[in-house]
Design a protein around this motif. Structure first.
Motif, mmCIF file in Angstrom:
data_model
loop_
_atom_site.group_PDB
_atom_site.id
_atom_site.type_symbol
_atom_site.label_atom_id
_atom_site.label_comp_id
_atom_site.label_asym_id
_atom_site.label_seq_id
_atom_site.Cartn_x
_atom_site.Cartn_y
_atom_site.Cartn_z
ATOM 1 N N GLY A 16 4.088 12.074 2.002
ATOM 2 C CA GLY A 16 3.142 11.019 2.329
ATOM 3 C C GLY A 16 3.733 9.659 2.022
ATOM 4 O O GLY A 16 3.196 8.626 2.431
ATOM 5 N N ASN A 17 4.831 9.634 1.295
ATOM 6 C CA ASN A 17 5.655 8.461 1.052
ATOM 7 C C ASN A 17 7.110 8.925 0.960
ATOM 8 O O ASN A 17 7.391 10.103 0.724
ATOM 9 C CB ASN A 17 5.211 7.709 -0.212
ATOM 10 N N GLU A 19 0.828 -1.197 0.000
ATOM 11 C CA GLU A 19 0.000 0.000 0.000
ATOM 12 C C GLU A 19 0.865 1.250 0.000
ATOM 13 O O GLU A 19 1.882 1.326 0.675
ATOM 14 C CB GLU A 19 -0.937 0.010 1.206
ATOM 15 N N THR A 44 -6.470 10.221 1.205
ATOM 16 C CA THR A 44 -5.667 9.005 1.183
ATOM 17 C C THR A 44 -5.241 8.706 2.608
ATOM 18 O O THR A 44 -5.543 9.472 3.543
ATOM 19 C CB THR A 44 -4.419 9.146 0.298
ATOM 20 N N ILE A 45 -4.494 7.624 2.811
ATOM 21 C CA ILE A 45 -4.013 7.332 4.159
ATOM 22 C C ILE A 45 -3.022 8.385 4.641
ATOM 23 O O ILE A 45 -2.725 8.461 5.832
ATOM 24 C CB ILE A 45 -3.384 5.926 4.251
ATOM 25 N N ALA A 46 -2.523 9.219 3.716
ATOM 26 C CA ALA A 46 -1.579 10.270 4.088
ATOM 27 C C ALA A 46 -2.257 11.597 4.386
ATOM 28 O O ALA A 46 -1.604 12.530 4.860
ATOM 29 C CB ALA A 46 -0.541 10.461 2.985
ATOM 30 N N GLY A 49 0.979 5.636 0.277
ATOM 31 C CA GLY A 49 0.269 6.724 0.926
ATOM 32 C C GLY A 49 -0.091 7.868 0.004
ATOM 33 O O GLY A 49 -0.984 8.660 0.308
#
Length: 277
Positions: free
Chosen positions: A154-155, A70, A98-100, A72
């Motif tokens: 975020g990544n 996954e 998003t997850i971020a 981010g």
């Protein structure tokens, strides 16, 4: 059970997009990887599922790399998903979660979309790195490259600035740098050649995806790291193999703005049971 899908891309950075807002599609990471496979599946750089919108946003975007892991953030996918939701809602501005975090996106003239990718995170724990160090000069080198700058969008991203982008053996050193022990969560690796204060050439080796034609979050990290190094202003055009993104690292709040196109290649239906065996 057949599920409708779209094949979309931003500058050749391509996505298989499924809509899971009405009901959970129940797809496993292994099935996502099977669908993303370019020989035995449909093929894509990232596998995207739209999910019900949390409060304050218009859609949740679940991102998986071709290996099923996954992610981010994905800037090009953010614009693609925003364009779909904006058309559905009849709006020129939507918020993608998003997850971020939340990513506001707005429609611009000429078929372009501008995404606010949020603030760059510059601490070594934010990236993250294995140990404390100056993220502007990470103690890492391999072959012809060294001394990257790192940040999180975020990544995790690391940007190597080079004199001649065409001379860098990206396919050889990209996977080794992605998985270097200094990056406990692996990292997206950018190779950037600054050609002027407002123009950068960029090639990205993406974490979990490999060499791609474009990477939105990688372009975000590149403008941030280039400006931190004093190589460019806060706004620049970044040229990748798939085309150009206009990037800006906004001074007031530290958010990174990304402007570029979106496209739909085709639509179809897939049977999840046929993938991931």
């Amino acid at each position: 059970m057949m599920i409708p899908f779209r094949k979309m891309h931003g500058l050749g950075n391509d996505f298989v997009v499924l809509d899971g807002r009405a009901a959970d599609l129940g797809l496993t990471p292994r099935q996502a990887a099977g669908i993303a496979d370019r020989h035995f599946g449909i093929g894509c750089d990232q596998f995207i599922v739209m999910e019900p919108a949390p409060a304050g946003s218009d859609v949740f975007m679940r991102i998986r790399n071709p290996d099923g892991s996954e992610a981010g953030a994905c800037g090009n996918a953010t614009r693609c998903i925003a364009s779909l939701v904006a058309e559905e809602l009849g709006k020129d501005r939507v918020v993608v979660r998003t997850i971020a975090g939340e990513l506001p996106v707005e429609r611009l003239p000429g078929g372009l979309w501008r995404a606010d990718m949020g603030p760059a995170r510059l601490g070594w724990r934010d990236v993250p790195l294995r140990e404390a160090c100056d993220t502007l000069h990470v103690p890492l080198s391999l072959g012809p490259v060294g001394d990257p700058a790192a940040c999180s969008m975020g990544n995790p991203h690391a940007t190597f600035f080079v004199d001649d982008l065409d001379a860098i053996p990206v396919r050889e050193i990209g996977p080794r740098l992605e998985t270097h022990p200094i990056f406990p969560d692996r990292a997206n690796i950018g190779f950037a050649q600054v050609t002027s204060p407002d123009h950068i050439r960029l090639v990205i080796w993406e974490r979990g995806a490999g060499l791609t034609l474009a990477c939105g979050s990688g372009a975000c990290a590149t403008i941030v790291n280039a400006h931190r190094r004093g190589l460019t202003g806060r706004r620049a055009t970044i040229t990748m193999p798939g085309g150009d993104l206009v990037m800006e690292w906004r001074e007031g709040d530290g958010h990174v703005l990304m402007t570029g196109p979106v496209a739909t290649s085709f639509t179809g239906q897939l049977d999840p049971a046929a993938f991931g065996a």
